[in-house]
Design a protein around this motif. Structure first.
Motif, PDB file in Angstrom:
ATOM      1  N   UNK A  85      -3.881  -0.174  -5.788  1.00 16.51           N
ATOM      2  CA  UNK A  85      -4.043   1.306  -5.685  1.00 16.51           C
ATOM      3  C   UNK A  85      -3.000   2.165  -5.278  1.00 16.51           C
ATOM      4  N   UNK A  86      -2.188   1.635  -4.376  1.00 15.49           N
ATOM      5  CA  UNK A  86      -1.147   2.555  -3.565  1.00 15.49           C
ATOM      6  C   UNK A  86       0.079   2.242  -4.523  1.00 15.49           C
ATOM      7  N   UNK A  87       0.287   1.433  -5.189  1.00 12.46           N
ATOM      8  CA  UNK A  87       1.697   1.029  -5.984  1.00 12.46           C
ATOM      9  C   UNK A  87       1.205   2.063  -7.304  1.00 12.46           C
ATOM     10  N   UNK A 112      -3.320   8.535  -3.353  1.00 13.14           N
ATOM     11  CA  UNK A 112      -3.111   7.293  -2.330  1.00 13.14           C
ATOM     12  C   UNK A 112      -4.317   7.186  -1.815  1.00 13.14           C
ATOM     13  N   UNK A 113      -4.386   5.824  -1.505  1.00 11.08           N
ATOM     14  CA  UNK A 113      -5.846   5.257  -0.727  1.00 11.08           C
ATOM     15  C   UNK A 113      -5.805   4.871   0.559  1.00 11.08           C
ATOM     16  N   UNK A 114      -6.794   5.548   1.238  1.00 10.35           N
ATOM     17  CA  UNK A 114      -6.846   4.977   2.684  1.00 10.35           C
ATOM     18  C   UNK A 114      -8.149   4.344   2.885  1.00 10.35           C
ATOM     19  N   UNK A 129       8.397  -0.236  -1.105  1.00  3.14           N
ATOM     20  CA  UNK A 129       8.269  -0.430   0.365  1.00  3.14           C
ATOM     21  C   UNK A 129       6.952   0.577   0.635  1.00  3.14           C
ATOM     22  N   UNK A 130       5.773   0.030   0.988  1.00  2.00           N
ATOM     23  CA  UNK A 130       4.551   0.712   1.309  1.00  2.00           C
ATOM     24  C   UNK A 130       4.111   0.330   2.511  1.00  2.00           C
ATOM     25  N   UNK A 131       4.010   1.576   3.354  1.00  2.00           N
ATOM     26  CA  UNK A 131       3.557   1.574   4.756  1.00  2.00           C
ATOM     27  C   UNK A 131       2.495   2.637   4.885  1.00  2.00           C
ATOM     28  N   UNK A 160       2.382  -3.227   3.989  1.00  2.00           N
ATOM     29  CA  UNK A 160       1.625  -3.312   5.010  1.00  2.00           C
ATOM     30  C   UNK A 160       0.680  -2.329   5.288  1.00  2.00           C
ATOM     31  N   UNK A 161       0.270  -1.404   4.184  1.00  2.00           N
ATOM     32  CA  UNK A 161      -0.450  -0.389   4.101  1.00  2.00           C
ATOM     33  C   UNK A 161      -1.940  -0.656   4.756  1.00  2.00           C
TER      34      UNK A 161
END
Length: 954
Positions: free
Chosen positions: A526-528, A540-542, A128-130, A105-106
């Protein structure tokens, strides 16, 4: 009927409804392929969350392929909705999806609340990616029961409390990222009765950057049985020694412990890490000898600057590291001659040895790379062998060599390379429609944009397109291998600010925009990070919320249409039951939050409960401020910083305001926020920015100020504002700001200490009137009877009172010191700390020379020297230096500062009248030209510590 009977009846009714819900979903399962429990959980989420995909209709998520939902047989196994603009605060329903393996749910900043302990029910969860949400509160200890977890990333939220020791139970865990939160306490290791991080033998990544972890690093944390490749603990509050056991983990590639308070010697066995690529140990208190890194042939990047090593010559191992690209050893007490062999390293891009005691004649040889940057500022180098024939970027400012006849050489000025990394435009002259952007492949579309933050990087040459191409190709290969319809990517604006950052634009292929599935897939990829990129470490990607997702963004409360008549009534019942269930969950969460929320019993409409004592400030709802800023659009953003962003908006139809919206990582506790708005609401002075109102709702903290149109004093002095302040206007700005601070110190009851006086917190309005702003760190002096407040040291580097820093005793004189630094900025236009030297020291040195006027010419803002007669400058310098005296007792009060600036302005006015009265055109005889600066015609005494001086009449 009594209240007890009513409650009993409601509880009985709720049990019946839950029973009916289960029965109904089992009936529905006859007509669908989705497991009934999963369907009920998703419908409950739909009732409580906003902006869910518009195709979440029907009674069969698996069969209808709801966006973000993937199934195996009848069970929902993944919920992946990264970057899709979700909003919600209820998360316990997710724990009913017990078949989940992937949860991402990032980049949904609208997801706010506490992660429930019931997450421990997701026994099948592996990922689990938040990242980039708005979760707060403790990380539940139940997370340690998810035995299948391989990947955890909770980066960029506001989680607080300690690291759960139970994470040590996750024997399958490979990636653990808890960075960019508010975690505190010590690093947990196992005991006879509790697990700890030392048990994570399969872990490859420990990412704990930018938290508030404290205490020593347990030697037990590391062992030779571990498989760690990245150990990242920078920007915490760790103390004590670097553990000897770190040298046992021979799989390590990246080690980051910079920006802590570690001390003692660096363990000599660190050289056993022969596979290490990057070592960051800067900005600690390490002492002893500089460690010998001979044999670490894979080392690309070394930064041990700003430590307290024993004075020593330049280590021989510098020139033995053949893979080295970056060597940063500023302020490490190096001395003696620099060996020429260092510059012959074949991969070398950057050498920073500034602020040491290096001496002798600099010889760089003739085998260096043409893209080499060498910073040797503030050393004792007497000469340069290749003075007129060299091809690298070299800085020798503040070395004796720059005081000789060669002082005008280019190496005696600071030169900076631009970091604008832009690929060539092959598209010629082309234009796109509204809000569309031209891709590198010359297609107009709406890209998905955001920022890549790299924890580590093995290079510093931002102009080398090789790195750009490698990163671009790696990303494109990953997207295409995953079947994501990407046409091209564009990387720009590289910047190193603790981490290396790239702005990323991803352009769609075959369409002018991406759908939700593609956005979510890209965010997950991108975040995995199931791929590695040469020269680049983990990242990490915002994202920035995507502009063009199809479908309504309003919460869905319409009936669910099954597609068959027989199921219609059942689905209507499901909605009702799910709504009742969600309402109960919301009430539970509200009761939990009320325990620690001083606003919980406050109704802004009725003024009940623990209402803040406000004087003139108005409460705004989140929707009010969202509407007046066009949904917090970037076009309305007028500033940003570590606290968050500032937006321009219009309230009450005509009043223009600046809305300061705190980001999750900088939000205060509710009690502190309440205290701040109470304080701000009672400040009313023409030289202090007025608080119009505030918002404390949906996990948001926003302050609404009057809008000040001409930006900050710092922007003006740096030229960013586009207009120039002459000497008279600078004096007026100083007077306005001093009056604002004097009001806070002397006319408010109790007195207020600002604690963060700086040029970026002084704003200029249309008429260039100055107003003091930003009271986020302010303190009430109160009735302590001591004249000071003992408090944790906070403030801004360069402006902070050294006595306050040493004693932690805050007084009004701490603001006076900071204001003295601002006065020096007004005079010089220099930043408080520039090229490693504080502005106070710079002025001291100019005053300590026998040729004062000549030296002052070198530090005065050149734009003032271009035509102004700086009447009163001597008195102004006198005042500024008295404000920054070492002892607070020797500094003037702000009221005295105000009166002295008024005297200087009167002197300027008198000089102006004198000029008008005795205009040189009315005299026959020749009038001697007065010196450029009026300080040359003033005599005065100033002392700062042991630096007395006197400027004489000429």
């Amino acid at each position: 009927m009594s209240m007890e009977n009513m409650i009993s009846l409601l509880e009985m009714s709720s049990r019946v409804l839950v029973f009916l819900l289960l029965v109904s979903t089992r009936i529905l399962a006859i007509f669908a392929v989705t497991y009934s429990g999963d369907l009920a959980a998703l419908i409950a989420l739909k009732a409580t969350w906003k902006n869910l995909p518009p195709n979440w209709v029907g009674g069969d998520p698996c069969g209808s392929k709801w966006d973000g939902i993937n199934c195996t047989d009848t069970r929902v196994t993944s919920l992946m909705l990264a970057g899709t603009g979700l909003e919600g605060s209820e998360f316990s329903d997710i724990s009913s999806l017990t078949g989940l393996q992937f949860l991402d749910l990032s980049n949904n900043i609208g997801l706010k609340g506490v992660l429930p302990s019931s997450i421990g029910n997701l026994k099948n969860l592996t990922v689990l990616i938040l990242i980039g949400c708005s979760f707060f509160g403790p990380i539940p200890d139940s997370i340690g029961s998810l035995q299948q977890l391989v990947y955890i990333s909770l980066n960029s939220n506001s989680f607080s409390g300690s690291i759960p020791p139970s994470i040590g139970n996750l024997s399958q865990l490979s990636w653990l990222d808890l960075s960019m939160n508010k975690l505190n306490g010590t690093i947990p290791v196992s005991t006879e009765t509790a697990p700890g991080l030392d048990l994570l033998l399969r872990a490859r990544h420990f990412h704990f950057s930018n938290n508030q972890l404290s205490g020593s690093i347990p030697d037990q944390l590391f062992s030779s049985n571990m498989n760690l490749v990245h150990v990242i603990f920078d920007n915490n509050k760790l103390t004590g020694n670097l553990p000897f056991s770190l040298g046992y983990v021979q799989t390590l590639l990246v080690v980051r412990f910079d920006w802590n308070s570690l001390d003692g010697p660096i363990p000599p066995n660190l050289s056993n890490l022969t596979s290490l690529n990057e070592l960051y140990l800067s900005n600690n208190n390490f002492n002893g000898n500089i460690p010998n890194l001979t044999g670490m042939h894979s080392l690309y990047y070394v930064d041990m600057s700003n430590n307290s090593f024993k004075a020593s010559g330049v280590p021989k191992w510098f020139s033995s590291l053949q893979s080295l690209t970056t060597l940063i050893m500023g302020n490490t007490r190096l001395q003696g001659q620099i060996p020429v062999d260092i510059f012959r390293l074949p991969q070398l891009e950057t050498v920073v040895l500034s602020n040491n005691n290096l001496s002798g004649i600099l010889d760089i040889g003739n085998s260096y790379s043409s893209n080499l940057t060498v910073d040797l500022q503030n050393n004792s180098i007497t000469d340069f062998q290749q003075k007129s024939d060299y091809n690298l970027q070299l800085t020798l400012v503040q070395n004796p060599v720059c005081n000789t006849n060669g002082a005008n050489a280019k190496f005696c000025s600071v030169q900076r390379r631009s970091n604008d990394l832009l690929p060539s435009n092959r598209c010629g002259v082309m234009s796109c429609g509204s809000h569309e952007i031209l891709s590198p492949n010359c297609q107009c579309s709406h890209p998905y944009t955001g920022t890549l933050h790299f924890y580590s990087f093995s290079f510093t040459d931002m102009q080398n397109l090789t790195y750009y191409r490698i990163l671009s190709r790696s990303l494109m290969t990953a997207f295409r291998s995953s079947g994501i319809p990407v046409d091209s990517v564009n990387l720009s604006s590289p910047m190193i600010d603790i981490y290396l950052q790239f702005q990323l634009q991803i352009f769609p292929s075959g369409e002018d925009s991406f759908n939700r599935t593609s956005i979510s897939d890209m965010g997950f990829l991108l975040n995995r990070q199931p791929f590695e990129i040469q020269y680049f470490g983990p990242f990490f990607f915002i994202d920035e919320q995507y502009c063009c997702l199809p479908g309504s963004k309003k919460p869905s409360h319409v009936g669910i249409i099954v597609g068959v008549a027989v199921g219609g009534s059942i689905l209507v019942l499901l909605i009702v039951l799910a709504g009742i269930y969600a309402l109960r969950q919301r009430k539970k969460a509200r009761r939990a939050m009320e325990m620690s929320n001083p606003f919980a019993s406050w109704n802004p409409e009725k003024g009940s409960g623990s209402v803040p004592q406000l004087q003139g400030a108005k409460w705004f709802s989140f929707e009010d401020l969202k509407k007046c800023t066009n949904n917090f659009s970037e076009s309305n953003c007028i500033g940003s910083g570590g606290y968050g962003k500032v937006y321009k908006g219009t309230v009450a139809s005509t009043q223009v305001v600046a809305i300061k919206r705190a980001q999750q990582g900088s939000m205060q506790g509710a009690t502190e926020f309440k205290t701040e708005i109470e304080l701000l609401s009672r400040i009313h002075h023409k030289n202090v920015v007025s608080l119009v109102g505030f918002c404390y709702e949906l996990g948001e903290q926003m302050l609404v100020y009057e809008y000040i149109s001409n930006g900050t004093l710092r922007d003006c002095l740096s030229g960013k504002s586009g207009f120039w302040l002459d000497w008279n206007k600078r004096l007026k700005v100083a007077l306005d700001a001093a009056r604002g601070l004097s009001y806070l110190h002397e006319l408010t009851d109790p007195p207020i200490i600002h604690r963060d006086v700086k040029s970026t917190n002084i704003l200029l309005d249309n008429n260039l009137n100055a107003k003091v702003a930003d009271f986020g760190l302010s303190k009430l002096l109160g009735d302590t009877g001591k004249g000071y407040v003992t408090t944790q040291v906070k403030g801004t580097l360069g402006y902070m009172d050294p006595e306050y820093y040493m004693t932690q005793q805050l007084t009004e004189k701490s603001d006076v010191y900071s204001f003295g630094v601002v006065l020096l900025e007004l005079m010089t236009a220099k930043a408080p700390i520039q090229h490693g030297k504080h502005i106070v020291r710079l002025v001291q040195e100019a005053m300590g020379n026998t040729k004062e006027a000549q030296n002052f010419d070198q530090i005065i803002d050149p734009t003032l020297e271009s035509g102004s007669k700086l009447v009163g400058l001597g008195k102004f310098v006198h005042l500024a230096m008295s404000c920054v005296r070492e002892s607070a007792a020797d500094r003037p009060k702000m009221g005295e500062v105000v009166r002295e600036i008024e005297n200087i302005i009167e002197l300027v006015a008198l000089d102006r009248k004198t000029e008008k009265r005795f205009d040189s055109s009315s005299f026959d005889e020749t009038i001697d030209e007065s010196p450029l600066h009026s300080y040359a015609a003033e005599g005065f005494d100033v002392s700062y510590g042991s630096f007395p001086f006197r400027l004489q009449h000429q």
